[in-house]
Design a protein around this motif. Structure first.
Motif, PDB file in Angstrom:
ATOM      1  N   GLU A  85       0.853  -1.185   0.000  1.00  0.00           N
ATOM      2  CA  GLU A  85       0.000   0.000   0.000  1.00  0.00           C
ATOM      3  C   GLU A  85       0.889   1.234   0.000  1.00  0.00           C
ATOM      4  O   GLU A  85       1.767   1.360   0.852  1.00  0.00           O
ATOM      5  N   ARG A 104      -4.679  -8.257  -6.686  1.00  0.00           N
ATOM      6  CA  ARG A 104      -5.399  -7.165  -7.339  1.00  0.00           C
ATOM      7  C   ARG A 104      -4.491  -5.947  -7.478  1.00  0.00           C
ATOM      8  O   ARG A 104      -3.690  -5.653  -6.588  1.00  0.00           O
ATOM      9  N   ASP A 106      -4.810  -1.946  -7.658  1.00  0.00           N
ATOM     10  CA  ASP A 106      -5.803  -0.919  -7.358  1.00  0.00           C
ATOM     11  C   ASP A 106      -5.134   0.455  -7.416  1.00  0.00           C
ATOM     12  O   ASP A 106      -4.528   0.907  -6.449  1.00  0.00           O
ATOM     13  N   GLN A 108      -5.821   4.035  -7.386  1.00  0.00           N
ATOM     14  CA  GLN A 108      -6.888   4.976  -7.043  1.00  0.00           C
ATOM     15  C   GLN A 108      -6.443   6.416  -7.242  1.00  0.00           C
ATOM     16  O   GLN A 108      -6.600   7.267  -6.372  1.00  0.00           O
ATOM     17  N   SER A 149      -2.024  -7.896  -3.050  1.00  0.00           N
ATOM     18  CA  SER A 149      -2.555  -6.794  -3.855  1.00  0.00           C
ATOM     19  C   SER A 149      -1.656  -5.572  -3.734  1.00  0.00           C
ATOM     20  O   SER A 149      -0.914  -5.426  -2.768  1.00  0.00           O
ATOM     21  N   LEU A 151      -1.979  -1.334  -3.818  1.00  0.00           N
ATOM     22  CA  LEU A 151      -2.882  -0.189  -3.749  1.00  0.00           C
ATOM     23  C   LEU A 151      -2.047   1.081  -3.752  1.00  0.00           C
ATOM     24  O   LEU A 151      -1.073   1.188  -3.011  1.00  0.00           O
ATOM     25  N   CYS A 153      -2.852   5.333  -3.549  1.00  0.00           N
ATOM     26  CA  CYS A 153      -3.827   6.414  -3.479  1.00  0.00           C
ATOM     27  C   CYS A 153      -3.194   7.642  -2.860  1.00  0.00           C
ATOM     28  O   CYS A 153      -2.089   7.586  -2.317  1.00  0.00           O
TER      29      CYS A 153
END
Length: 159
Positions: A85, A104, A106, A108, A149, A151, A153
């Motif tokens: 992340e 996944r 992701d 964002q 995953s 991520l 953001c």
């Protein structure tokens, strides 16, 4: 550096720092500095602060990096079996890639252009960038995991 045990640091200012442990988590909170490297074999890596250049990896744990530095230059995060992340400042020029074999992806970030997306058997990749018309040097981002995953953001509390 430690063989067995966690590393837990708060409110540290540095120029260059290296944190390593074989069996244990690394938690670096409210830190600031230029170049940081954090690595563990078995454990989570959590980094939060005003950082310019960060490299973090874990063999069997999650890697979470937050930087609030608007002049950040590079974030490189890897994990074999955990998730990655990345939380970055808004309004940064960006160029990066995220990849996962089975997890996944992701992304964002509404204002980025996805320049390439590849989805093959056991390998998924997204390359992205913001419009690089400005003279700002882009923040280079690389996030990779094998089974977890990824991520990315923007910070909720960007400075």
């Amino acid at each position: 550096k430690t063989s067995n045990g966690k590393i837990d640091v708060e409110k540290l200012t540095f120029k260059d720092a290296i944190f390593e442990t074989a069996n244990g988590a690394i938690r670096l909170n409210e830190i600031s500095g230029d170049t940081l490297s954090a690595e563990t074999l078995n454990g989570r890596v959590y980094i939060d602060g005003s950082l310019k250049d960060v490299k973090a990896q874990s063999l069997s744990g999650h890697v979470v990096i937050t930087t609030t530095n608007a002049e950040a230059e590079c974030i490189n995060a890897k994990s074999m079996s955990g998730s990655v992340e990345l939380y970055i400042p808004a309004n940064s020029a960006l160029a990066g890639e995220i990849a996962s074999n089975m997890g996944r992806l992701d992304l964002q970030l509404d204002d980025v252009n996805r320049t390439a997306e590849h989805e093959q058997l056991l390998q998924r990749t997204i390359r992205f960038e913001t419009d690089l018309d400005s003279n700002k040097i882009p923040l280079r981002i690389f996030g990779e995991t094998k089974t977890g995953s990824v991520l990315i953001c923007y910070n909720a509390t960007a400075q």
